[in-house]
Design an enzyme around this catalytic site. Structure first.
Site, PDB file in Angstrom:
ATOM      1  N   THR A 138       0.953  -1.239  -0.058  1.00  0.00           N
ATOM      2  CA  THR A 138       0.255   0.021   0.022  1.00  0.00           C
ATOM      3  C   THR A 138       0.837   1.166   0.084  1.00  0.00           C
ATOM      4  O   THR A 138       0.375   2.407  -0.350  1.00  0.00           O
ATOM      5  CB  THR A 138      -0.759   0.122   1.128  1.00  0.00           C
ATOM      6  OG1 THR A 138       0.109  -0.030   2.548  1.00  0.00           O
ATOM      7  CG2 THR A 138      -2.035  -0.984   1.283  1.00  0.00           C
ATOM      8  N   ASP A 139       2.328   1.198   0.323  1.00  0.00           N
ATOM      9  CA  ASP A 139       3.016   2.402   0.702  1.00  0.00           C
ATOM     10  C   ASP A 139       3.370   3.187  -0.884  1.00  0.00           C
ATOM     11  O   ASP A 139       3.967   4.112  -0.738  1.00  0.00           O
ATOM     12  CB  ASP A 139       4.275   2.145   1.419  1.00  0.00           C
ATOM     13  CG  ASP A 139       5.256   1.446   0.796  1.00  0.00           C
ATOM     14  OD1 ASP A 139       5.062   0.671  -0.333  1.00  0.00           O
ATOM     15  OD2 ASP A 139       6.450   1.197   1.192  1.00  0.00           O
ATOM     16  N   ASP A 170       9.748   1.110   4.581  1.00  0.00           N
ATOM     17  CA  ASP A 170      11.204   0.316   5.001  1.00  0.00           C
ATOM     18  C   ASP A 170      11.984   1.289   5.672  1.00  0.00           C
ATOM     19  O   ASP A 170      12.201   1.014   6.894  1.00  0.00           O
ATOM     20  CB  ASP A 170      11.695  -0.602   4.059  1.00  0.00           C
ATOM     21  CG  ASP A 170      10.979  -1.684   3.455  1.00  0.00           C
ATOM     22  OD1 ASP A 170       9.519  -1.828   4.133  1.00  0.00           O
ATOM     23  OD2 ASP A 170      11.250  -2.539   2.437  1.00  0.00           O
ATOM     24  N   GLY A 223      12.250 -10.585   2.843  1.00  0.00           N
ATOM     25  CA  GLY A 223      11.145  -9.357   3.181  1.00  0.00           C
ATOM     26  C   GLY A 223      11.115  -8.937   4.436  1.00  0.00           C
ATOM     27  O   GLY A 223      10.170  -8.314   4.985  1.00  0.00           O
ATOM     28  N   LEU A 224      12.306  -8.709   5.275  1.00  0.00           N
ATOM     29  CA  LEU A 224      12.404  -8.071   6.404  1.00  0.00           C
ATOM     30  C   LEU A 224      13.394  -6.884   6.399  1.00  0.00           C
ATOM     31  O   LEU A 224      13.831  -6.334   7.501  1.00  0.00           O
ATOM     32  CB  LEU A 224      13.194  -9.065   7.551  1.00  0.00           C
ATOM     33  CG  LEU A 224      12.170 -10.348   7.451  1.00  0.00           C
ATOM     34  CD1 LEU A 224      12.999 -11.320   8.396  1.00  0.00           C
ATOM     35  CD2 LEU A 224      10.699 -10.064   7.979  1.00  0.00           C
ATOM     36  N   SER A 268      18.063  -4.313   3.551  1.00  0.00           N
ATOM     37  CA  SER A 268      18.556  -3.414   2.607  1.00  0.00           C
ATOM     38  C   SER A 268      18.398  -2.000   3.478  1.00  0.00           C
ATOM     39  O   SER A 268      19.381  -1.279   3.747  1.00  0.00           O
ATOM     40  CB  SER A 268      18.253  -3.224   1.302  1.00  0.00           C
ATOM     41  OG  SER A 268      17.027  -3.353   1.253  1.00  0.00           O
ATOM     42  N   GLU A 288      18.381   4.125  -1.811  1.00  0.00           N
ATOM     43  CA  GLU A 288      17.896   3.027  -2.582  1.00  0.00           C
ATOM     44  C   GLU A 288      17.065   3.417  -3.910  1.00  0.00           C
ATOM     45  O   GLU A 288      17.123   2.847  -4.974  1.00  0.00           O
ATOM     46  CB  GLU A 288      16.471   2.350  -1.662  1.00  0.00           C
ATOM     47  CG  GLU A 288      17.368   1.397  -0.405  1.00  0.00           C
ATOM     48  CD  GLU A 288      16.772   0.215  -0.170  1.00  0.00           C
ATOM     49  OE1 GLU A 288      16.572  -0.723  -1.025  1.00  0.00           O
ATOM     50  OE2 GLU A 288      16.450   0.187   0.946  1.00  0.00           O
TER      51      GLU A 288
END
Ligand code: GLA
Length: 371
Positions: free
Chosen positions: A34-35, A171, A123-124, A127, A159
């Site tokens: 959603t971000d 993130d 998925g955590l 990076s 990124e």
């Protein structure tokens, strides 16, 4: 906190003044994909962190070592002031100095030693945790005055601008501002956020499937393009503007775009409901919302894979489990499980065991942390 062994620091940085930056990985509880549509997300931090030790270097070439890479790829060089993308892990480090300098900060040459407990491609946010830890280390080394919220923005630019990966804002903000035992309720449209306590009656488990993904290619980029296409076709600014009341208006879209938009709209509603459930300490409701999120990611957004679906199903069958879902960008990675307090460890171990025996995977339980 990740410890960098003293002998590694001495070997690579000698007896120069050294500072260490740390940042955790994150797990998203709900609010997935959603971000980049201006929506709501609800991540929290995991105990695993990335540590980056830095020391000033007066020479031209800077060097970085990462103990978390295969042996032959552990070392890399770059030049502060002439950072150029190399498509390797060192881009996260030189990207940090490039972005700091572009923002007008005075950053000189430095060497870095990295160690991370956050598994790559899980998925955590391995990076984002590396970038935030590097920026924190450089902030201390060069006495820069930057608060964590600004630092999160810089981390994102490392990124998106330097490396060129189309990630959203969740993130870096989660890794820079997230707090243990709290969910970070973030509105990605105006970047306002609140920390919401996770009730002590609940416990979270995170299991990495060991199937790794990359956001640089394939599915993630395509989903973003599909959301952009849906946004244009619906004549809105961002899908975030739509609510459940608008679901019928999606009929005008081609089937695939309908599904994508349906996920985004309903997922935003689920995040708001999840925040309300947390505030009321209604963890049963929160679990049900996580289940519904998984179904939507699997059936509408098409970012799950059969192995992850199976791990989610196994998790749901464990005692004390209230809900489970894929977490992160998808196409592999990890699952997040909500259990009643005291039950998460056993449930996570059972999922990992079954993933090994039945699916032939090499899973890893990250939360609760295993010895
Ligand atoms: C990746 C991206 C985030 C977010 C998630 C999906 O982790 O980096 O910005 O889009 O996928 O929720």
């Amino acid at each position: 906190m990740t410890e960098i062994p003293h002998h590694d620091i001495i070997r690579h940085l000698g007896h120069r003044r050294t500072v260490v930056g740390q940042a955790p990985g994150r797990v998203n509880l709900i609010g997935e994909h959603t971000d980049y549509s201006g929506g709501f997300v609800l991540p929290t931090v995991i105990p695993q962190t990335t540590a980056v030790a830095v020391a000033a270097n007066a020479g031209v070439a800077s060097r970085a070592w990462s103990a978390s890479m295969p042996h032959d790829a552990q070392q890399a060089r770059f030049v502060v002031g002439e950072e150029t993308r190399s498509d390797g892990w060192v881009d996260y480090v030189q990207g940090a100095s490039a972005v700091l300098r572009a923002a007008g900060h005075d950053v000189g040459g430095f060497d870095a030693v990295i160690r991370s407990e956050v598994p790559l491609g899980s998925g955590l946010s391995s990076s984002a945790s590396l970038v935030v830890a590097t920026l924190r280390a450089l902030r201390d080394l060069f006495a820069l005055s930057i608060d964590d919220a600004v630092l999160a923005g810089l981390a994102r630019r490392v990124e998106t601008d330097f490396i060129g990966v189309p990630i959203g804002v969740m993130d870096p903000i989660a890794c820079a501002i997230g707090t243990a035992n709290h969910a970070l309720f973030l509105d990605t449209r105006d970047l306002s956020w609140q920390l919401v306590r996770i009730p002590s009656t609940a416990e979270i488990a995170v299991i990495n499937s060991g199937i790794s993904h990359s956001h640089a290619t394939g599915g993630y980029r395509l989903r973003r393009e599909e959301c952009d296409a849906a946004t244009r076709a619906l004549g809105v600014h961002a899908l975030r503007e739509l609510t459940d009341a608008d679901l019928r208006a999606l009929d005008v879209l081609p089937d695939v775009l309908q599904k994508r938009a349906r996920h985004i709209i309903t997922e935003n509603g689920r995040v708001l409901a999840a925040v309300e459930a947390l505030r009321k300490r209604d963890i049963v409701r929160l679990g049900a919302l996580m289940d519904a999120s998984h179904e939507s990611l699997r059936d509408q957004y098409d970012v799950s894979i059969p192995e992850i679906d199976r791990m989610v199903a196994i998790a749901r069958a464990q005692r004390g489990v209230l809900g489970a879902r894929i977490t992160g960008g998808g196409f592999g990675g990890s699952i997040v499980v909500l259990a009643t307090a005291g039950q998460a460890g056993k449930a996570a171990d059972a999922v990992a065991q079954a993933a090994r025996d039945e699916l032939g995977l090499r899973p890893q339980v990250l939360v609760p942390p295993r010895k």
